[in-house]
Design a protein around this motif. Sequence first.
Motif, PDB file in Angstrom:
ATOM      1  N   GLU A   1       0.953  -1.408   0.169  1.00  0.00           N
ATOM      2  CA  GLU A   1      -0.098  -0.082   0.010  1.00  0.00           C
ATOM      3  C   GLU A   1       1.044   0.866  -0.029  1.00  0.00           C
ATOM      4  O   GLU A   1       0.667   2.098  -0.523  1.00  0.00           O
TER       5      GLU A   1
ATOM      6  N   GLU B   1       2.466   1.778  -3.410  1.00  0.00           N
ATOM      7  CA  GLU B   1       1.595   2.656  -4.331  1.00  0.00           C
ATOM      8  C   GLU B   1       1.451   3.154  -4.497  1.00  0.00           C
ATOM      9  O   GLU B   1       1.488   4.252  -4.722  1.00  0.00           O
ATOM     10  N   THR B   2       1.285   4.047  -2.588  1.00  0.00           N
ATOM     11  CA  THR B   2       1.173   5.745  -2.429  1.00  0.00           C
ATOM     12  C   THR B   2       1.982   6.208  -3.562  1.00  0.00           C
ATOM     13  O   THR B   2       1.855   7.346  -3.358  1.00  0.00           O
TER      14      THR B   2
ATOM     15  N   GLU C   1       4.145   5.848  -5.562  1.00  0.00           N
ATOM     16  CA  GLU C   1       3.941   5.421  -7.004  1.00  0.00           C
ATOM     17  C   GLU C   1       2.795   6.495  -7.351  1.00  0.00           C
ATOM     18  O   GLU C   1       3.063   7.700  -8.347  1.00  0.00           O
ATOM     19  N   ASN C   2       1.917   6.454  -6.900  1.00  0.00           N
ATOM     20  CA  ASN C   2       0.837   7.328  -7.410  1.00  0.00           C
ATOM     21  C   ASN C   2       1.177   8.554  -6.832  1.00  0.00           C
ATOM     22  O   ASN C   2       0.804  10.243  -7.424  1.00  0.00           O
ATOM     23  N   ILE C   3       1.900   9.262  -5.916  1.00  0.00           N
ATOM     24  CA  ILE C   3       2.659  10.804  -5.739  1.00  0.00           C
ATOM     25  C   ILE C   3       3.293  11.196  -6.557  1.00  0.00           C
ATOM     26  O   ILE C   3       3.248  12.666  -6.999  1.00  0.00           O
ATOM     27  N   GLU C   4       4.171  10.073  -7.019  1.00  0.00           N
ATOM     28  CA  GLU C   4       5.226  10.067  -8.098  1.00  0.00           C
ATOM     29  C   GLU C   4       4.462  11.047  -9.273  1.00  0.00           C
ATOM     30  O   GLU C   4       5.212  11.787 -10.238  1.00  0.00           O
ATOM     31  N   THR C   5       4.133  10.197  -9.993  1.00  0.00           N
ATOM     32  CA  THR C   5       3.422  10.158 -10.830  1.00  0.00           C
ATOM     33  C   THR C   5       2.399  11.411 -10.820  1.00  0.00           C
ATOM     34  O   THR C   5       2.060  12.550 -12.284  1.00  0.00           O
ATOM     35  N   ALA C   6       1.448  11.540  -9.824  1.00  0.00           N
ATOM     36  CA  ALA C   6       0.702  12.908  -9.800  1.00  0.00           C
ATOM     37  C   ALA C   6       1.562  14.498  -9.095  1.00  0.00           C
ATOM     38  O   ALA C   6       1.292  15.304  -9.380  1.00  0.00           O
TER      39      ALA C   6
ATOM     40  N   ASN D   1       2.485  15.260  -6.560  1.00  0.00           N
ATOM     41  CA  ASN D   1       1.587  16.006  -5.442  1.00  0.00           C
ATOM     42  C   ASN D   1       2.908  16.254  -4.823  1.00  0.00           C
ATOM     43  O   ASN D   1       3.108  15.353  -4.018  1.00  0.00           O
TER      44      ASN D   1
ATOM     45  N   ASP E   1       0.965  15.965  -0.688  1.00  0.00           N
ATOM     46  CA  ASP E   1       0.766  14.698  -0.896  1.00  0.00           C
ATOM     47  C   ASP E   1       2.324  14.188  -0.220  1.00  0.00           C
ATOM     48  O   ASP E   1       2.150  12.686   0.683  1.00  0.00           O
TER      49      ASP E   1
END
Length: 173
Positions: free
Chosen positions: A99, A102-103, A105-110, A112, A115
Motif C-alpha cells: 500500500e 503504491e501510494t 508511486e501515485n504521488i510521484e505520478t501525480a 503532488n 501529498d
Amino acid sequence: MTNPFALFDLPVQFQVNFDEVSARYLALQKSLHPDNYSASSAQEQRLAVQKSAEINDALHILKDPILRAEAIIHIHTGEQQDIEQKSTRDMMFLMQQMEWRETLENIETAKNEEDLTDFTNDIVAEEKVILAQLETALNAQQWAEALAINDKLRFIKKLQVEIERVEEKLFDF
C-alpha cells in the motif's frame, strides 16, 4: 563481530547517550592517532590503524538503530542476522508495504508535493512507533520479536530512501 558496546564502555541497551558516544569516540581516536605511534614498530602502527577502523565500525553500529538492534541480539544469542535469507511472515505488514509503495508511486505520478509531505510525515510517525516497539522487545529479551520488528524498520529505511528520490525529482534538487 566486535561488541561495540564494550568497545565504547556502554551498557548493552537500545537507548544510547550520543553525547557520551561522541566523547568516547573522540577519546579513543585521539589515543590511536598516528602521531602517538610514530616511534613504534610497524606492527604496533598497523594494530593502531586496525583498532581505529574497529572503533569507526563500532560507531557506525551504535548510531544506526537497525545495526544497534542486531548487535544487541547477536551479543545475547550469538546468532548473526542473514538479511538475504529473510522473508517476513507478517502478512499485515506485507500488505502495508504494498500500500505504501503504491501510494508513493501515485504521488510521484501525480507530482503532488503536498501529498508527498503528508506521506513523509506518516512514515516518520510510523518509524517512531516501530522504534518504540523494537526497544520494548529488546528490553524484554524477545529476540525473535525484535528481529521481526527490526525487519519492519529496515523496510521503513528503504522506503525513506525512495521518498527522498521522489522528493528530489519533484522539487528538482
